[in-house]
Design a protein around this motif. Structure first.
Motif, mmCIF file in Angstrom:
data_model
loop_
_atom_site.group_PDB
_atom_site.id
_atom_site.type_symbol
_atom_site.label_atom_id
_atom_site.label_comp_id
_atom_site.label_asym_id
_atom_site.label_seq_id
_atom_site.Cartn_x
_atom_site.Cartn_y
_atom_site.Cartn_z
ATOM 1 N N MET A 61 -4.892 7.087 -2.855
ATOM 2 C CA MET A 61 -6.193 6.408 -2.830
ATOM 3 C C MET A 61 -7.235 7.275 -2.135
ATOM 4 O O MET A 61 -8.384 7.340 -2.571
ATOM 5 C CB MET A 61 -6.072 5.055 -2.117
ATOM 6 N N GLN A 62 -6.829 7.916 -1.034
ATOM 7 C CA GLN A 62 -7.758 8.784 -0.305
ATOM 8 C C GLN A 62 -8.227 9.940 -1.174
ATOM 9 O O GLN A 62 -9.383 10.347 -1.103
ATOM 10 C CB GLN A 62 -7.084 9.336 0.949
ATOM 11 N N LYS A 63 -7.326 10.446 -1.994
ATOM 12 C CA LYS A 63 -7.646 11.631 -2.796
ATOM 13 C C LYS A 63 -8.402 11.281 -4.080
ATOM 14 O O LYS A 63 -9.367 11.946 -4.436
ATOM 15 C CB LYS A 63 -6.357 12.370 -3.131
ATOM 16 N N TRP A 64 -7.953 10.237 -4.803
ATOM 17 C CA TRP A 64 -8.507 9.955 -6.125
ATOM 18 C C TRP A 64 -9.189 8.599 -6.246
ATOM 19 O O TRP A 64 -9.754 8.285 -7.274
ATOM 20 C CB TRP A 64 -7.413 10.037 -7.185
ATOM 21 N N GLY A 65 -9.091 7.761 -5.215
ATOM 22 C CA GLY A 65 -9.706 6.449 -5.284
ATOM 23 C C GLY A 65 -8.709 5.411 -5.771
ATOM 24 O O GLY A 65 -7.610 5.754 -6.172
ATOM 25 N N PRO A 66 -9.076 4.185 -5.677
ATOM 26 C CA PRO A 66 -10.317 3.664 -5.113
ATOM 27 C C PRO A 66 -10.333 3.797 -3.594
ATOM 28 O O PRO A 66 -9.289 3.992 -2.970
ATOM 29 C CB PRO A 66 -10.286 2.185 -5.522
ATOM 30 N N GLU A 67 -11.514 3.693 -3.035
ATOM 31 C CA GLU A 67 -11.676 3.805 -1.585
ATOM 32 C C GLU A 67 -10.932 2.670 -0.877
ATOM 33 O O GLU A 67 -11.086 1.503 -1.227
ATOM 34 C CB GLU A 67 -13.158 3.734 -1.233
ATOM 35 N N PRO A 68 -10.090 3.003 0.104
ATOM 36 C CA PRO A 68 -9.373 1.951 0.838
ATOM 37 C C PRO A 68 -10.334 0.999 1.549
ATOM 38 O O PRO A 68 -11.389 1.403 2.009
ATOM 39 C CB PRO A 68 -8.533 2.741 1.856
ATOM 40 N N SER A 69 -9.916 -0.240 1.622
ATOM 41 C CA SER A 69 -10.696 -1.264 2.318
ATOM 42 C C SER A 69 -10.174 -1.420 3.740
ATOM 43 O O SER A 69 -9.170 -0.816 4.121
ATOM 44 C CB SER A 69 -10.559 -2.599 1.583
ATOM 45 N N ALA A 70 -10.845 -2.280 4.503
ATOM 46 C CA ALA A 70 -10.370 -2.574 5.858
ATOM 47 C C ALA A 70 -8.956 -3.161 5.813
ATOM 48 O O ALA A 70 -8.110 -2.827 6.645
ATOM 49 C CB ALA A 70 -11.324 -3.543 6.547
ATOM 50 N N LEU A 71 -8.673 -3.990 4.816
ATOM 51 C CA LEU A 71 -7.335 -4.556 4.674
ATOM 52 C C LEU A 71 -6.304 -3.465 4.369
ATOM 53 O O LEU A 71 -5.180 -3.507 4.875
ATOM 54 C CB LEU A 71 -7.312 -5.625 3.577
ATOM 55 N N THR A 72 -6.695 -2.474 3.572
ATOM 56 C CA THR A 72 -5.793 -1.362 3.272
ATOM 57 C C THR A 72 -5.402 -0.649 4.554
ATOM 58 O O THR A 72 -4.219 -0.353 4.771
ATOM 59 C CB THR A 72 -6.463 -0.356 2.305
ATOM 60 N N TYR A 73 -6.368 -0.391 5.423
ATOM 61 C CA TYR A 73 -6.077 0.273 6.698
ATOM 62 C C TYR A 73 -5.189 -0.608 7.580
ATOM 63 O O TYR A 73 -4.291 -0.117 8.255
ATOM 64 C CB TYR A 73 -7.364 0.647 7.426
ATOM 65 N N GLN A 74 -5.419 -1.904 7.543
ATOM 66 C CA GLN A 74 -4.585 -2.822 8.317
ATOM 67 C C GLN A 74 -3.140 -2.768 7.821
ATOM 68 O O GLN A 74 -2.198 -2.734 8.617
ATOM 69 C CB GLN A 74 -5.131 -4.242 8.201
ATOM 70 N N ILE A 75 -2.962 -2.743 6.508
ATOM 71 C CA ILE A 75 -1.612 -2.699 5.917
ATOM 72 C C ILE A 75 -0.913 -1.398 6.278
ATOM 73 O O ILE A 75 0.269 -1.396 6.642
ATOM 74 C CB ILE A 75 -1.686 -2.863 4.383
ATOM 75 N N ILE A 76 -1.612 -0.274 6.209
ATOM 76 C CA ILE A 76 -0.962 1.007 6.511
ATOM 77 C C ILE A 76 -0.580 1.075 7.986
ATOM 78 O O ILE A 76 0.502 1.545 8.339
ATOM 79 C CB ILE A 76 -1.806 2.227 6.059
#
Length: 122
Positions: A61-76
């Motif tokens: 996602m970081q390289k090709w998209g889509p742009e991570p959301s706040a929830l994506t960062y929470q999950i990681i």
């Protein structure tokens, strides 16, 4: 058709191949996988203990998209903490490797992870 629900359901039962196939089905039907579907797949992998898959999706996602959301960062973050808790390896060395990888994907996120570790959050 609710692709998010299908990905989530397949993930809950541990059928990760079918969950991945939903992303292909989305593309085939003219719906490129979005941040919601990618994050749902990350969460499914994380709950199933498939930490490398979570990290791979995040970096993709970081390289090709889509742009991570706040929830994506929470999950990681939640996934990395769970991986550290589940691991018999040295926790500090696992975190250092993850932080190094993520610094190359997103400097702010990697820095946040390092600060959380420094401050004893895990």
């Amino acid at each position: 058709m609710d692709f998010f629900m299908l990905i989530t359901t397949y993930g809950k039962v541990g059928d990760f191949n079918s969950a991945e196939k939903i992303l292909g089905l989305m593309n085939k039907n003219g719906y490129p996988p979005n941040v919601v579907s990618q994050t749902a797949l990350m969460e499914a992998y994380g709950k199933g203990g498939r930490y490398n898959n979570v990290e791979a999706i995040f970096c993709r996602m970081q390289k090709w998209g889509p742009e991570p959301s706040a929830l994506t960062y929470q999950i990681i973050l939640k996934t990395f903490v769970q991986e550290i808790d589940d691991s018999s390896h040295d926790k500090a060395s696992i975190l250092e490797v993850k932080a190094f990888c993520l610094l190359h994907c997103n400097g702010m996120f990697g820095s946040t992870l390092c600060l959380l570790y420094r401050d004893g959050m895990f």
